[in-house]
Design a protein around this motif. Structure first.
Motif, PDB file in Angstrom:
ATOM      1  N   MET A  45      84.316  -3.084   5.699  1.00  0.00           N
ATOM      2  CA  MET A  45      85.298  -2.044   5.944  1.00  0.00           C
ATOM      3  C   MET A  45      86.299  -2.508   6.991  1.00  0.00           C
ATOM      4  N   GLN A  81      80.810   3.931   3.885  1.00  0.00           N
ATOM      5  CA  GLN A  81      80.198   2.653   4.232  1.00  0.00           C
ATOM      6  C   GLN A  81      79.024   2.354   3.299  1.00  0.00           C
ATOM      7  N   SER A 107      80.191   1.550  -0.171  1.00  0.00           N
ATOM      8  CA  SER A 107      80.817   0.235  -0.162  1.00  0.00           C
ATOM      9  C   SER A 107      79.758  -0.855  -0.234  1.00  0.00           C
ATOM     10  N   GLU A 108      78.635  -0.650   0.480  1.00  0.00           N
ATOM     11  CA  GLU A 108      77.578  -1.666   0.470  1.00  0.00           C
ATOM     12  C   GLU A 108      76.835  -1.688  -0.854  1.00  0.00           C
ATOM     13  N   VAL A 167      86.609  -1.817   1.736  1.00  0.00           N
ATOM     14  CA  VAL A 167      87.288  -0.550   2.045  1.00  0.00           C
ATOM     15  C   VAL A 167      88.369  -0.815   3.072  1.00  0.00           C
ATOM     16  N   ARG A 184      84.281  -7.966   0.962  1.00  0.00           N
ATOM     17  CA  ARG A 184      83.230  -7.051   1.436  1.00  0.00           C
ATOM     18  C   ARG A 184      83.665  -6.398   2.725  1.00  0.00           C
TER      19      ARG A 184
END
Lengths: 272, 269
Positions: B50, B209, B212-213, B219, B48
């Motif tokens: 960045m 971001q 990604s969540e 990332v 998980r």
């Protein structure tokens, strides 16, 4: 300032040695050699003003006999033109179909050397002879008629389209290729999505140009018996039917112009 | 969103790197023999969040990212992604692995003459046969997802526009949509904001971001802008001369460390 001493002393000699535009003696020698050869070759071939003036007289007589054009034998003219057009279209289509994979194989930025060299050799071979020479060969091989013309022009198309397309593929942006490759796409998908879109517009242009060239050449191959209007044109020349020659030539010009208009339309359809 | 088989493989690995989505071990890259651009990089990336990779130009950040999906062939080392060493995969397996790794590029790398929709669907090319792709016969599910994604990045109205008619920020949004279209289990971003203005840069980072969540992929982003890195990344890796010289949270990234990474100090004032 630590380097002041060594720098200041040889400044003048350095400036003398540093010319902004140094003369290229090899280039000058080549230009000179070319000029000498040009004069020599022209003299050898009697390429002189006097000879040219004498030729112009013949030319004037010939031109006066061309007009008015004679369209009486329009049926013969039409038959020959239709055959020429068919030869051009079929040969162009075959040429495109063959040169697409060949040009991809020959592109150095996408393919390994063991594949690009054979592909390049095929193209060079196809380009080595003028279509009329190739047509003579095919007439000998498969007999008189349109088949020989189609084969000859197909070979010529592969030679030229292949080279043009290869160069277009070699100039593409590899960034776009990289992005598609990064998605895990198989090779053919990379080609279809990252290579073809970049070259498609130019390919349409090349194909239009080659069809145009084939239209002109298909009127030529007839002279050696490979079908099309060329045979009729040659016969008319032989019989001094200059007014019929004029009719044929005007029709060919009209056809080429029509091809130009069609090309522009096609390009607009494909938004290139 | 890591799928079951991958999770199973991870669970079967007993060592410390087992929890990592990606684990780079002793990665070396020499473009010219004897001159190391990457001098033995070892990094683990959590499944998980960045990670921002910062460092001066020419220090191997792009090479590092490109070695991960092997757009650049590594010279030595391991790149373990979901239990498999990517560095040792054959062509076919590599393609299969790349399908799970999305990538975003500095200059967007969209296929300019294709439409926005076609560009986004490029993210599915790893799953669709070349013939079907050529005829644009993408599964209806993929097309529906592509429209959804375009709406998410705010370009729903541009699906049929040609990519070369878009602005830089719009292009990068398409680039991100294309990468997310792969349903990636890892997203690589190579200087995604370097060609963009400051405001658009922030928007692009925020978009990555957020995606990604919601989609749950890690990332890794190369970035020149230290402020953006601090603001969006949960972890910062500082590189210089092909080596990792800092690896930690953005809070501990102080001026001394920045001096070590970039050299000199005049630029900090």
């Amino acid at each position: 300032m630590t380097r002041g001493g060594p720098l200041s002393l040889p400044r003048e000699t350095a400036a003398a040695a540093r010319l902004a535009f140094p003369p290229n003696w090899w280039a000058r020698a080549a230009w000179l050699a070319f000029a000498v050869y040009f004069v020599y070759a022209a003299a050898q071939l009697e390429f002189t003003p006097a000879r040219f003036a004498a030729g112009l007289e013949h030319g004037a007589k010939f031109v006066s006999r061309l007009f008015p054009p004679d369209f009486h034998r329009w049926a013969l003219l039409l038959k020959g033109m239709v055959e020429s057009l068919q030869i051009a279209v079929v040969a162009s289509a075959l040429g495109v179909a063959l040169s697409l994979p060949l040009s991809l194989m020959a592109a150095r930025n996408l393919m390994p050397a063991w594949l690009t060299w054979p592909a390049r050799l095929v193209m060079i071979f196809c380009r080595s002879f003028h279509p009329v020479i190739v047509a003579i060969l095919f007439v000998k091989a498969v007999g008189f008629g349109a088949l020989a013309g189609i084969l000859a022009l197909t070979v010529a198309s592969v030679g030229f389209l292949g080279k043009l397309m290869t160069e277009a593929i070699e100039e593409i942006s590899l960034k776009q290729v990289e992005a598609v490759r990064a998605s895990g796409a198989p090779f053919m998908s990379v080609v279809m999505f990252a290579v073809v879109p970049q070259v498609f517009g130019r390919f349409v242009g090349f194909v239009a140009y080659e069809t145009d060239a084939n239209l002109r050449n298909s009127t030529m191959v007839g002279i050696v018996g490979a079908g099309g209007i060329g045979g009729t044109l040659f016969a008319a020349f032989q019989r001094f039917d200059y007014d019929f020659v004029c009719a044929i030539v005007l029709t060919i010009i009209a056809l080429i112009m029509l091809g130009e208009v069609l090309t522009m339309r096609i390009k607009r359809i494909f938004r290139v | 969103m890591s799928s079951l088989p991958a999770a199973a493989v991870e669970a079967s690995r007993p060592d410390a790197a087992a929890t990592a989505a990606l684990s780079v071990r002793g990665l070396v890259k020499e473009y010219v023999p004897g001159r190391q651009v990457l001098a033995g990089i070892t990094l683990d990336f959590a499944p998980r969040g960045m990670t921002a990779v910062i460092g001066p130009s020419g220090t191997g950040k792009s090479t590092l990212i490109r070695c991960i999906n092997r757009l650049v062939e590594p010279t030595a080392g391991e790149i373990v992604f979901e239990g498999r060493d990517l560095a040792r995969l054959g062509k076919r397996e590599l393609r299969a692995a790349r399908r799970h790794i999305g990538m975003v590029f500095q200059e967007y790398n969209l296929v300019e003459r294709l439409t926005v929709m076609e560009n986004v669907l490029c993210g599915r090319l790893g799953y669709v046969s070349p013939a079907k792709a050529w005829l644009r016969r993408f599964p209806a599910r993929d097309v529906a997802r592509a429209f959804e994604l375009l709406d998410t990045v705010g370009l729903g109205a541009f699906a049929q526009a040609r990519a070369d008619s878009l602005s830089g920020g719009q292009r990068q949004r398409v680039g991100i949509a294309r990468a997310v279209m792969q349903q990636p289990r890892l997203l690589l971003a190579d200087e995604p904001t370097s060609s963009l203005d400051p405001k658009t840069s922030v928007e692009i980072m925020a978009l990555m971001q957020a995606l990604s969540e919601t989609h749950g992929f890690p990332v890794i982003v190369n970035i020149h802008n230290v402020e953006l890195a601090r603001r969006f990344a949960g972890r910062i890796v500082g590189m210089t001369g092909g080596r990792v010289v800092y690896d930690g949270p953005p809070e501990r990234l102080d001026e001394t460390i920045l001096k070590t990474i970039y050299g000199g100090e005049d630029w900090l004032e």
